[in-house]
Design an enzyme around this catalytic site. Structure first.
Site, mmCIF file in Angstrom:
data_model
loop_
_atom_site.group_PDB
_atom_site.id
_atom_site.type_symbol
_atom_site.label_atom_id
_atom_site.label_comp_id
_atom_site.label_asym_id
_atom_site.label_seq_id
_atom_site.Cartn_x
_atom_site.Cartn_y
_atom_site.Cartn_z
ATOM 1 N N LYS A 97 -5.164 3.045 7.817
ATOM 2 C CA LYS A 97 -3.871 2.596 7.274
ATOM 3 C C LYS A 97 -3.096 3.670 6.529
ATOM 4 O O LYS A 97 -3.663 4.520 5.850
ATOM 5 C CB LYS A 97 -4.091 1.401 6.311
ATOM 6 C CG LYS A 97 -4.516 0.113 6.956
ATOM 7 C CD LYS A 97 -3.575 -0.407 8.036
ATOM 8 C CE LYS A 97 -2.217 -0.815 7.491
ATOM 9 N NZ LYS A 97 -2.303 -2.018 6.651
ATOM 10 N N GLU A 127 7.858 -0.902 -0.600
ATOM 11 C CA GLU A 127 7.597 -2.311 -0.903
ATOM 12 C C GLU A 127 7.848 -2.626 -2.370
ATOM 13 O O GLU A 127 8.434 -3.659 -2.717
ATOM 14 C CB GLU A 127 6.147 -2.659 -0.543
ATOM 15 C CG GLU A 127 5.890 -2.649 0.948
ATOM 16 C CD GLU A 127 4.407 -2.796 1.249
ATOM 17 O OE1 GLU A 127 4.020 -3.832 1.789
ATOM 18 O OE2 GLU A 127 3.627 -1.879 0.921
ATOM 19 N N SER A 136 -5.572 2.401 2.536
ATOM 20 C CA SER A 136 -6.219 1.108 2.333
ATOM 21 C C SER A 136 -7.647 1.351 1.862
ATOM 22 O O SER A 136 -8.296 2.301 2.291
ATOM 23 C CB SER A 136 -6.222 0.341 3.648
ATOM 24 O OG SER A 136 -7.253 -0.624 3.653
#
Ligand code: ARG
Length: 477
Positions: free
Chosen positions: A281, A288, A275
């Site tokens: 993160k 995805e 991130s």
């Protein structure tokens, strides 16, 4: 200069800007050249071209190929599409003979030919990439050994299943994808060259010889159908969309499994992203995007069907709109497959987490019921007995094992079913999730994969696609 300057005056710039397809159909150059070579040889066999003339044309076509390959080919403002560009350059190189290249041919049968050649090759490359992904799944499935995790329905824990079984489930879906791709290749293996604009020609063309020359299994039966048929595009888009849907479902599981809540999988750093703001993160972007690409691929299927649905025979310019979705679908799938494969191949499965999730007290509920069935109780009644024990256990906070032990139908004898790891071993029916049937399944999967690998190579060889399936995959990468 336009191809129709004998009939019409100049074309407005904005018409050119709106109608030109060169920006994307230049990727068909190799197929266009192959089609033109076969056409020239066919014209010579038909006596339309003398051997000297066809030699000049073939030399010019080779030169165009070299220019395109080395990047020195200069496209011009009037080059509306790849066919126009190639013909223009051939004419520059071959002089008067160049004007004979398009004899008995239309861009309508030409584009239909180019696109079939392209699609056939690309589908076979996708087939080879599917095999590689299946191979990775098989590898991970073998490695998984006796690891097990909860199987879910409604995303609620249902019954424990071997991790091998779960991974192979995705492998079988891919086997159907591959099968679909290979069948589509067979159906599209028909040459449209020789159909002309729509009705054939007064010249003694040789569509059969041309079809053979291009490695097609047969030639068209009906010239109107030949130039207007885009079933192969719609079908390929569907094949790719359903493959995309399968990658999407696998992706969704990896999104779930890599969450802290599940914790079943830890992605390799190389297949995760960070991130820009949150230092802690580690995100499953590959999974995805695998999930997201399916939406776009489904859109392409809907788009091509909508484009085709109202078209009268034969060629309509609408058909030019077949290419961008098709190219995009291949591009997306060919990037998705290796990325998903890498993610899957490098992921660390946390089998302890999986096991403790699967060893929940109610995981063996149906085994308790089936234990009663084996002792003569009708299943519906057994279901009610165990169901009420589970309800009691949940409501009163008493361990299920205590209730089982105290139950007159079950008792101490049934307690063993609740031991960790026992439930999964009781899935013994063919195709089931336990070690015995899974061992059989794994052998069948391995066998099927070997056969499918051969099918891809054979199709590629039959289609005169050079090299092995692996070479195809590599050259398309
Ligand atoms: N660029 C066109 C296509 O992709 C080629 C065929 C053009 N034919 C025509 N009659 N305008 O469909």
């Amino acid at each position: 200069m336009t191809l129709w300057e004998g009939r019409l005056g100049g074309t407005a710039d904005e018409v050119m800007a709106f109608t030109a397809s060169l920006a994307y159909d230049r990727r068909l150059a190799a197929d266009d050249l192959a089609g033109s070579r076969a056409h020239v040889r066919g014209l010579q066999r038909a006596g339309v071209l003398e051997s000297g003339e066809s030699a000049v044309l073939l030399t010019a076509l080779n030169r165009v190929e070299e220019e395109l390959a080395s990047g020195i080919f200069v496209f011009q403002a009037g080059d509306e599409d790849i066919h126009t560009a190639v013909e223009r350059r051939v004419t520059e190189l071959a002089g008067d003979v160049g004007a004979k290249l398009h004899t008995g041919r239309s861009r309508n049968d030409q584009i239909a030919t180019d696109l079939r050649l392209y699609t056939r090759r690309e589908l076979l490359a996708v087939g080879a990439a599917i095999i590689e992904l299946q191979d990775t799944l098989l590898h991970r499935a073998v490695e998984a050994g006796d690891a097990y995790l909860p199987g879910y329905t409604h995303l609620q824990r249902a019954q424990p299943v071997l991790l091998t079984h779960h991974l192979l489930a995705h492998g079988w879906a891919l086997a159907r994808d591959l099968d679909r791709v290979l069948h589509s290749v067979v159906r599209m293996d028909v040459s449209p060259l020789g159909a002309g604009a729509l009705a054939g020609s007064s010249l003694a063309l040789d569509p059969d010889g041309v079809a053979e020359d291009l490695g097609f299994g047969s030639r068209f039966e009906n010239s109107l159908d030949a130039v207007s048929d885009r079933d192969f595009v719609a079908e390929s888009l569907f094949d790719l969309a359903l493959l995309g849907v399968h990658l999407s479902r696998l992706g969704e599981e990896f999104v779930l499994w890599s969450s802290e809540e599940f914790g079943f999988v830890v992605l390799d750093d190389a297949y995760a992203t960070g991130s820009s703001m949150l230092p802690q993160k580690k995100n499953p972007d590959v999974a995805e995007l695998a999930r997201a690409k399916a939406g776009r691929l489904i859109g392409h299927v809907a788009g091509i069907l909508a484009t085709l649905k109202g078209l009268p025979l034969a060629y309509n310019r609408d058909l030019q709109e077949d290419k961008e979705p098709l190219f995009d679908a291949f591009d997306q799938i060919k990037r998705a497959l290796p990325a998903v494969m890498g993610m899957l191949g490098t992921a660390h499965f946390d089998t302890d987490r999986m096991r403790s999730a699967a060893d929940g007290p109610a995981a063996a509920a149906v085994d308790l019921a089936e234990w009663l069935v084996e002792r003569g109780m009708p299943f519906r009644q057994a279901h009610a007995v165990v169901g009420s024990l589970v309800r009691d256990s949940v409501q009163r906070g008493v361990p299920l094992s205590e209730l089982v032990q105290a139950n007159p139908h079950l008792g101490t004898d049934a307690l063993g079913l609740l031991e960790p790891g026992v439930a999964v071993t009781r899935r013994t029916s063919p195709g089931g999730a336990g070690p015995k049937p899974v061992a059989v399944q794994m052998e069948r999967f391995r066998h099927r994969l070997d056969l499918d690998r051969q099918r891809v190579s054979h199709s590629a060889a039959a289609a005169h696609v050079m090299g092995s399936a692996d070479d195809v995959a590599r050259s398309e990468a």
